[in-house]
Design a protein around this motif. Sequence first.
Motif, PDB file in Angstrom:
ATOM      1  N   GLY A  52       0.810  -1.232   0.000  1.00  0.00           N
ATOM      2  CA  GLY A  52       0.000   0.000   0.000  1.00  0.00           C
ATOM      3  C   GLY A  52       0.838   1.275   0.000  1.00  0.00           C
ATOM      4  N   THR A  53       0.483   2.167   0.884  1.00  0.00           N
ATOM      5  CA  THR A  53       1.179   3.446   0.984  1.00  0.00           C
ATOM      6  C   THR A  53       2.666   3.246   1.274  1.00  0.00           C
ATOM      7  N   SER A  54       2.980   2.262   2.092  1.00  0.00           N
ATOM      8  CA  SER A  54       4.389   2.023   2.433  1.00  0.00           C
ATOM      9  C   SER A  54       5.177   1.580   1.190  1.00  0.00           C
TER      10      SER A  54
ATOM     11  N   ILE B 286       9.243  -1.939   4.956  1.00  0.00           N
ATOM     12  CA  ILE B 286       8.683  -0.637   5.336  1.00  0.00           C
ATOM     13  C   ILE B 286       7.250  -0.879   5.754  1.00  0.00           C
ATOM     14  N   THR B 287       6.934  -0.575   6.994  1.00  0.00           N
ATOM     15  CA  THR B 287       5.590  -0.836   7.499  1.00  0.00           C
ATOM     16  C   THR B 287       5.265   0.094   8.660  1.00  0.00           C
ATOM     17  N   GLN B 288       4.245   0.912   8.470  1.00  0.00           N
ATOM     18  CA  GLN B 288       3.833   1.825   9.532  1.00  0.00           C
ATOM     19  C   GLN B 288       3.535   1.046  10.801  1.00  0.00           C
TER      20      GLN B 288
ATOM     21  N   THR C 187       1.710  -5.858   9.368  1.00  0.00           N
ATOM     22  CA  THR C 187       1.086  -6.300   8.121  1.00  0.00           C
ATOM     23  C   THR C 187       1.469  -7.750   7.798  1.00  0.00           C
TER      24      THR C 187
ATOM     25  N   VAL D 277      -7.336   5.532   9.240  1.00  0.00           N
ATOM     26  CA  VAL D 277      -6.979   4.383   8.390  1.00  0.00           C
ATOM     27  C   VAL D 277      -6.092   4.835   7.223  1.00  0.00           C
TER      28      VAL D 277
ATOM     29  N   SER E 144      -3.210   6.479   5.585  1.00  0.00           N
ATOM     30  CA  SER E 144      -1.896   6.868   6.098  1.00  0.00           C
ATOM     31  C   SER E 144      -1.454   8.205   5.498  1.00  0.00           C
TER      32      SER E 144
ATOM     33  N   GLN F 269       8.214   8.029   6.412  1.00  0.00           N
ATOM     34  CA  GLN F 269       8.952   6.966   5.713  1.00  0.00           C
ATOM     35  C   GLN F 269       9.882   7.552   4.662  1.00  0.00           C
TER      36      GLN F 269
ATOM     37  N   LEU G 243      -4.397   6.415  -4.475  1.00  0.00           N
ATOM     38  CA  LEU G 243      -4.792   5.492  -3.400  1.00  0.00           C
ATOM     39  C   LEU G 243      -5.531   6.251  -2.298  1.00  0.00           C
ATOM     40  N   LYS G 244      -4.987   7.413  -1.931  1.00  0.00           N
ATOM     41  CA  LYS G 244      -5.624   8.200  -0.866  1.00  0.00           C
ATOM     42  C   LYS G 244      -7.047   8.550  -1.254  1.00  0.00           C
TER      43      LYS G 244
ATOM     44  N   GLU H  12      -9.452   5.358  -1.405  1.00  0.00           N
ATOM     45  CA  GLU H  12      -9.795   4.652  -0.167  1.00  0.00           C
ATOM     46  C   GLU H  12     -10.740   5.434   0.728  1.00  0.00           C
TER      47      GLU H  12
ATOM     48  N   VAL I 110      -3.514  -4.628   8.441  1.00  0.00           N
ATOM     49  CA  VAL I 110      -4.093  -5.764   7.722  1.00  0.00           C
ATOM     50  C   VAL I 110      -3.352  -7.016   8.156  1.00  0.00           C
TER      51      VAL I 110
END
Length: 357
Positions: free
Chosen positions: A56-58, A101-103, A107, A153, A155, A162, A237-238, A241, A354
């Motif tokens: 996703g965003t990451s 890379i993961t907020q 995940t 939700v 990001s 990041q 994406l932003k 979603e 997720v």
Amino acid sequence: EKGTYPHYMLKEIDEQPAVLRKIIQAYQNEQGELTIDSAILDALKEADRLYIIAAGTSYHAGLIGKEYFEKIAGIPVEVHISSEFGYNMPLLSKKPLFIFITQSGETADSRQVLVKIKEKGYPTLTVTNVPGSTLSREADHTLLLHAGPEIAVASTKAYVAQVAVLMVTASVFAKSQGKELDFDVVKELGIVANAVQAIVDTKEELEEIAAEYLSTTRNAFFIGRNVDFYVSLEGALKLKEISYIQAEGFAGGELKHGTIALIEDGTPVIALATQKAVSLNVRGNVKEVVARGANPCIIAMEGHEEEGDRFVLPKVHEFLAPLVAVIPLQLISYYAALHRDCDVDKPRNLAKSVTVE
Ligand code: F6R
């Protein structure tokens, strides 16, 4: 706590200048130089190729990270979507270093890759916002984002963190290899923090753009070249979603290879032009869609803006342009979702982390 804010997302968008300043501070030593843990530096020096794994965003932040590591530090990088990498692993180099890379650090798709990679005995680094998270505990090394808890939700501040932390890491690594940078990262990130502040202070203008372009549309396109392409993916994406508008991000030159068929009278095309070398090409792509009836919204960078551009970003170093270009896209998405009565902080069908594959 969201305090006086109507939504966490808006609060988190507003926190971004402070997050950038926090990162500069957190990664500085007593002499004011940027630094990272020496064990991480050693792992980078050992590697012949970096494999960035994210979702996703990451993943979008990872694409920009690749530019930084390749252009500044001169090390080849591959960026992979974690859910694909799990079963469709590419041929690896002799000395890979895996960067997750993961907020959230939770995940499942990314964790599954980490588990496999550890079985193979390769070194691993997690870049995360959550100390003590699963991916942080299970990797050899961790770099923290220092963005503070992200509740919405969608990001926002974690993405900016990041990209900034990847720049810090790439530049510290480059210097440790004796490479001279032709810009001062601390100074330029400070300029970015001020630029981001200036953009979040122009909310009314961005709310107007959202109203004008997105309040009734079925779909929207985002285009850009070079790093602006990656920011286009994130902008799309932003928007999708939280507003449920069908949105797609494209490399400027790719739109005409098929998707331009979807352009109708009034279709919004949001075009990013922050990179001087390709700005004219992006403007050329805008002309192509305008000829088919599109409603163009050009977001350009100060210094090479033109009359008719809808929003001008304060000038920052071109490498760091993604950090400012994403801010109007976040705010436009936020207001588009509001205008369409969507639940901004908790969009349908989505969860903050997720944890299923
Ligand atoms: C989009 C979004 C998701 C996450 C993705 C990965 O706004 O939040 O696309 O980026 O689910 O999550 P993390 O970074 O926690 O691994």
